[in-house]
Design an enzyme around this catalytic site. Structure first.
Site, PDB file in Angstrom:
ATOM      1  N   GLY A  12       0.778  -1.241   0.000  1.00  0.00           N
ATOM      2  CA  GLY A  12       0.000   0.000   0.000  1.00  0.00           C
ATOM      3  C   GLY A  12       0.802   1.279   0.000  1.00  0.00           C
ATOM      4  CB  SER A  13       4.271   2.242  -0.832  1.00  0.00           C
ATOM      5  OG  SER A  13       4.416   1.851  -2.172  1.00  0.00           O
ATOM      6  CG  ASN A  14       1.724   3.456  -5.703  1.00  0.00           C
ATOM      7  OD1 ASN A  14       2.114   4.489  -6.220  1.00  0.00           O
ATOM      8  ND2 ASN A  14       2.323   2.288  -5.911  1.00  0.00           N
ATOM      9  CE  LYS A  90      -6.628 -13.427  -7.844  1.00  0.00           C
ATOM     10  NZ  LYS A  90      -6.724 -13.591  -6.402  1.00  0.00           N
ATOM     11  CG  HIS A 108       2.433  -1.510 -15.855  1.00  0.00           C
ATOM     12  ND1 HIS A 108       2.065  -2.789 -15.523  1.00  0.00           N
ATOM     13  CD2 HIS A 108       3.550  -1.628 -16.620  1.00  0.00           C
ATOM     14  CE1 HIS A 108       2.914  -3.647 -16.073  1.00  0.00           C
ATOM     15  NE2 HIS A 108       3.821  -2.970 -16.741  1.00  0.00           N
TER      16      HIS A 108
HETATM   17  C1  GRF Z   1       3.562  -0.887  -7.538  1.00  0.00           C
HETATM   18  O1  GRF Z   1       4.837  -1.056  -8.043  1.00  0.00           O
HETATM   19  C2  GRF Z   1       2.558  -0.741  -8.655  1.00  0.00           C
HETATM   20  O2  GRF Z   1       3.057  -0.097  -9.765  1.00  0.00           O
HETATM   21  C3  GRF Z   1       2.269  -2.168  -9.000  1.00  0.00           C
HETATM   22  O3  GRF Z   1       2.250  -2.841  -7.762  1.00  0.00           O
HETATM   23  C4  GRF Z   1       3.068  -2.144  -6.827  1.00  0.00           C
HETATM   24  C5  GRF Z   1       2.225  -1.827  -5.627  1.00  0.00           C
HETATM   25  O4  GRF Z   1       2.960  -1.308  -4.574  1.00  0.00           O
HETATM   26  N1  GRF Z   1       1.079  -2.276  -9.810  1.00  0.00           N
HETATM   27  P1  GRF Z   1       2.253  -0.706  -3.286  1.00  0.00           P
HETATM   28  O5  GRF Z   1       1.314  -1.775  -2.736  1.00  0.00           O
HETATM   29  O6  GRF Z   1       1.520   0.513  -3.703  1.00  0.00           O
HETATM   30  O7  GRF Z   1       3.356  -0.414  -2.328  1.00  0.00           O
END
Ligand code: GRF
Length: 205
Positions: A12-14, A90, A108
């Site tokens: 969940g870092s994003n 998924k 992505h």
């Molecule tokens: C990220 O690298 C995103 O681009 C990919 O999965 C990863 C998720 O990372 N689709 P996080 O869970 O947001 O840390």
């Protein structure tokens, strides 16, 4: 205000980057739900700390998981306007995608249209980039359609990987840029500055 739901599968870092960017009470973007294909993951922990409702979803009937039909009802109640896939692993059923035309975006971790498609997720992507001898990589944010990683590209950023010694190093460098790019695109969508013109997407300043 743009009402968003974020779909996650992992750490969940994003999601954290989005929440940090739009943390003010009267922010123009609000995260109103976090959805996962898991019943627990790092991203759910982040959501719970912020008191954001979490939902687990599965295309197959499973205890403790909502079907996509029921999830849709929940999202309707919350008046969700944009779905953000931030590390959701998924494939989303076609029927659900049809309900949100140009309202689902994905991040992505490589420069599409290269290094995308089925099986290209997580470290597989960075392994392939490293093995290819490419000198640049970087994140792509794109609209989601029914084909893996094939929707219109909204924004990309280049990362110089010419000095990278491993796929892990590339992943780390790209992830840092993901944390800037995804909130940037969400903000631009909230300001109605993302325009689809034929087969291209333009972002106004
Ligand atoms: C990220 O690298 C995103 O681009 C990919 O999965 C990863 C998720 O990372 N689709 P996080 O869970 O947001 O840390």
């Amino acid at each position: 205000m743009l009402r968003i739901a974020v779909f996650v599968s992992g750490r969940g870092s994003n999601l954290r980057a989005i929440l940090e960017e739009f943390s003010e009470v009267n922010s123009t973007v609000q995260v109103l739900a976090v959805i996962s294909d898991k019943t627990d993951c790092g991203a759910f922990e982040i959501a719970r700390v912020k008191n954001i409702p979490t939902f687990s979803v599965s295309a197959k009937e499973k205890e403790d998981f909502l079907s996509y039909d029921l999830l849709e009802k929940e999202l309707q109640k919350l008046e969700i306007e944009l779905i953000v896939l931030a590390g959701f692993m998924k494939k989303i059923p076609d029927k659900f995608i049809d309900l949100y035309p140009n309202k689902i975006i994905n991040i992505h971790p490589a420069l599409l249209p290269s290094f995308g498609g089925k099986g290209m997720y997580g470290m597989n992507v960075h392994d392939a980039v490293f093995a290819s001898s490419a000198q640049i990589s970087g994140p792509t944010v794109h609209f989601v359609n029914k084909v893996y990683d094939a929707g219109l590209i909204i924004a990309q950023r280049c990362v110089d990987i010419s000095k990278s010694k491993s796929p892990e190093e590339i992943a780390e460098m790209v992830l840092k840029v993901e944390h800037q790019l995804l909130p940037f695109v969400i903000k631009k969508i909230s300001e109605e500055k993302v325009m689809i013109e034929g087969n291209r997407v333009l972002i106004e300043d």
